[in-house]
Design an enzyme around this catalytic site. Structure first.
Site, PDB file in Angstrom:
ATOM      1  N   LYS A   1      59.613  36.717  11.566  1.00  0.00           N
ATOM      2  CA  LYS A   1      58.759  37.101  10.441  1.00  0.00           C
ATOM      3  C   LYS A   1      57.398  37.647  10.887  1.00  0.00           C
ATOM      4  CE  LYS A   1      61.603  35.764   7.098  1.00  0.00           C
ATOM      5  NZ  LYS A   1      62.186  36.683   6.114  1.00  0.00           N
TER       6      LYS A   1
ATOM      7  N   GLU B   1      55.203  35.457  -0.696  1.00  0.00           N
ATOM      8  CA  GLU B   1      56.184  34.464  -1.147  1.00  0.00           C
ATOM      9  C   GLU B   1      56.823  33.892   0.108  1.00  0.00           C
ATOM     10  OE1 GLU B   1      57.009  37.600  -0.606  1.00  0.00           O
ATOM     11  OE2 GLU B   1      58.737  37.185   0.681  1.00  0.00           O
TER      12      GLU B   1
ATOM     13  N   SER C   1      67.216  34.252  14.749  1.00  0.00           N
ATOM     14  CA  SER C   1      66.021  34.716  14.034  1.00  0.00           C
ATOM     15  C   SER C   1      64.869  33.715  14.062  1.00  0.00           C
ATOM     16  CB  SER C   1      66.389  35.052  12.583  1.00  0.00           C
ATOM     17  OG  SER C   1      67.043  33.953  11.987  1.00  0.00           O
TER      18      SER C   1
HETATM   19  C1  LIG Z   1      64.332  31.966  10.660  1.00  0.00           C
HETATM   20  C2  LIG Z   1      64.743  32.803   9.501  1.00  0.00           C
HETATM   21  N1  LIG Z   1      65.787  33.633   9.632  1.00  0.00           N
HETATM   22  C3  LIG Z   1      66.215  34.418   8.631  1.00  0.00           C
HETATM   23  C4  LIG Z   1      65.586  34.381   7.389  1.00  0.00           C
HETATM   24  C5  LIG Z   1      66.122  35.249   6.299  1.00  0.00           C
HETATM   25  O1  LIG Z   1      65.299  36.319   6.021  1.00  0.00           O
HETATM   26  P1  LIG Z   1      65.696  37.793   6.407  1.00  0.00           P
HETATM   27  O2  LIG Z   1      67.056  38.038   5.837  1.00  0.00           O
HETATM   28  O3  LIG Z   1      64.647  38.622   5.772  1.00  0.00           O
HETATM   29  O4  LIG Z   1      65.696  37.901   7.880  1.00  0.00           O
HETATM   30  C6  LIG Z   1      64.480  33.532   7.193  1.00  0.00           C
HETATM   31  C7  LIG Z   1      63.777  33.503   5.923  1.00  0.00           C
HETATM   32  O5  LIG Z   1      62.926  32.710   5.665  1.00  0.00           O
HETATM   33  C8  LIG Z   1      64.043  32.735   8.286  1.00  0.00           C
HETATM   34  O6  LIG Z   1      62.999  31.909   8.177  1.00  0.00           O
END
Ligand SMILES: Cc1ncc(COP(=O)(O)O)c(C=O)c1O
Length: 437
Positions: free
Chosen positions: A128, A150, A416
């Site tokens: 993020k 948000e 992620s």
């Molecule tokens: C660690 C992590 N991965 C994935 C996501 C999903 O978001 P996005 O689909 O925008 O990557 C989030 C959302 O809060 C997150 O905190």
């Protein structure tokens, strides 16, 4: 006024027809110095559409803000001064490039070569921060002083509060009350960073409701406030802007794979999707390379057929949510259904327009991964590789067992985020169910 979960439901036919006519005429779109025929282009067109998805459906009061953003974002993002500042902060503050790690034991288990793109090692613990750094630099150039955001899992909230502390800007983060409780460590971090966290008590008090509240705030303060959206959702230009800011992920994968494998493209790219930003970043530079199989993992919750799910691509129908035309989980009257996932960051009834288009055109394979499958996959990664993933990322890992690989397949899976915020959920999972695999 706009309905609780949607913006204007006006007549979209004209814009869609225009987008389709561009496609028929082989409209050329210049993007990152690559001239692409939109017949094979899965990136945004000049009207803010991905095929029939996207656009900007906003209430009157926000037209000027959105218009201002549409006019400025590309010019700013492509300017030398922005590029330099962004690249420097990504390197020195975030710690990029994030490693591309060959997970040997996981690879042996699935009979292929699995590389993990380690976004969990970034400052603040997830992908993020790439986006919040980019957007706060844009907000500053647009003369805005107040930032709103948000958040679901709290990772985007923490990343926003972090860059606001860094840039000395006021920060207000909207978060559903359910998420405030299940991700309380991130709430404390945001408060320590000086942000105001507003618990939202409408709906089922999760990400959709937090986004509604952030949009309401934006409508009340359009002049001085910049809204940092945390995913590839919202009105154009947000989905494209967030995808571009996250595209550093695939830019790095290309270089790292070239060094480690002698070729820049993998056979598979796997990422989880909430709104779609880590997936968009992972696939951005590969999206038009059909040799690369894209796999998106959405949250099945307790099972797609149970009604307790956030599997938008499996169940959604065309609708408008938070300013964008896309798939939405809704009932027959067009009312948005409350989604459910154990993972706060995937608990959303919409999906980014880019991903909806990829799914509709079968460019991406979309798999639903249920809560229990994700938790088992998280334990598996933890015990095979010593990496505790975020619950969201665990959904991408849960996709592995649903795929058939050949021994020489090269798979890149984006982790992620890290799992610190999810430890309680992991520990509360019945341990006997882990061994019953
Ligand atoms: C660690 C992590 N991965 C994935 C996501 C999903 O978001 P996005 O689909 O925008 O990557 C989030 C959302 O809060 C997150 O905190």
């Amino acid at each position: 006024m706009y309905a609780a979960h949607t913006f204007i439901r006006g007549n979209k036919t004209e814009k869609i027809q225009k987008a389709l006519s561009h496609l028929r005429q082989g409209f050329f779109h210049e993007h990152n110095n690559i001239q692409q025929d939109t017949d094979m282009n899965y990136l945004v067109d000049k009207d803010g559409y991905y095929g029939e998805f996207g656009g900007a459906y906003v209430p009157e009061i926000l037209h000027r803000c959105v218009d201002e953003l549409q006019k400025n974002y590309l010019q700013v993002l492509e300017s030398d001064s922005f590029r330099q500042e962004f690249a420097q902060l990504l390197r020195d503050y975030v710690g990029r490039p994030s490693p591309l790690y060959l997970a040997q034991r996981l690879s042996r288990k699935y009979g292929c070569k699995i590389y993990l793109k380690r976004e969990d090692l970034n400052h603040t613990g997830a992908h993020k921060i790439n986006n919040t750094i980019g957007q706060i630099l844009l907000a500053r150039r647009m003369g805005k002083r107040r930032i709103i955001a948000e958040t679901g899992a709290g990772q985007h909230g923490v990343a926003t509060a972090t860059v606001c502390a860094l840039m000395n800007m006021e920060c207000v983060v909207y978060m559903g009350k359910t998420d405030v409780e299940r991700q309380h460590i991130n709430v404390e971090k945001m408060r320590m960073l000086g942000a105001t966290v507003v618990p939202v008590t409408s709906g089922n008090m999760t990400l959709k409701d937090a986004t509604n509240e952030a949009i309401r705030d934006w409508c009340c303060h359009p002049a001085d406030t910049y809204y940092i959206i945390g995913s590839t959702v919202g009105p154009h230009p947000y989905p494209d802007m967030v995808a571009r800011l996250q595209s550093v992920i695939s830019e790095e994968i290309r270089k790292q794979l070239q060094e480690q494998e002698g070729r820049p493209n993998p056979d598979y790219l796997i990422a989880c999707v909430g709104g779609g930003s880590n997936a968009a970043g992972t696939i951005y530079h590969y999206v038009n390379d059909e040799r690369v199989q894209i796999v998106l993992a959405e949250a099945g919750g307790k099972g797609v057929e149970t009604g307790q799910t956030a599997a938008t691509i499996a169940l959604g129908k065309m609708g408008i949510i938070h300013g964008s035309r896309t798939y939405v989980i809704q009932n027959e009257d067009g009312q948005i259904e409350e989604p459910y996932s154990i993972s706060a960051g995937l608990d959303y009834p919409g999906i980014g327009p880019m991903h909806a288009n990829l799914a509709q055109r079968k460019r991406a394979l979309v798999l639903s991964v249920n809560d229990d499958e994700a938790i088992r996959a998280a334990y598996e990664l933890t015990r095979l590789e010593g990496i505790i993933p975020a619950l969201e990322s665990a959904h991408a890992l849960g996709a592995l067992e649903k795929l058939q690989f050949r021994p020489d397949d090269v798979v890149v899976l984006t982790v992620s985020g890290r799992g610190d915020k999810d430890i309680e959920t992991y520990l509360n999972f019945p341990q006997e169910e882990l061994t019953n695999q």
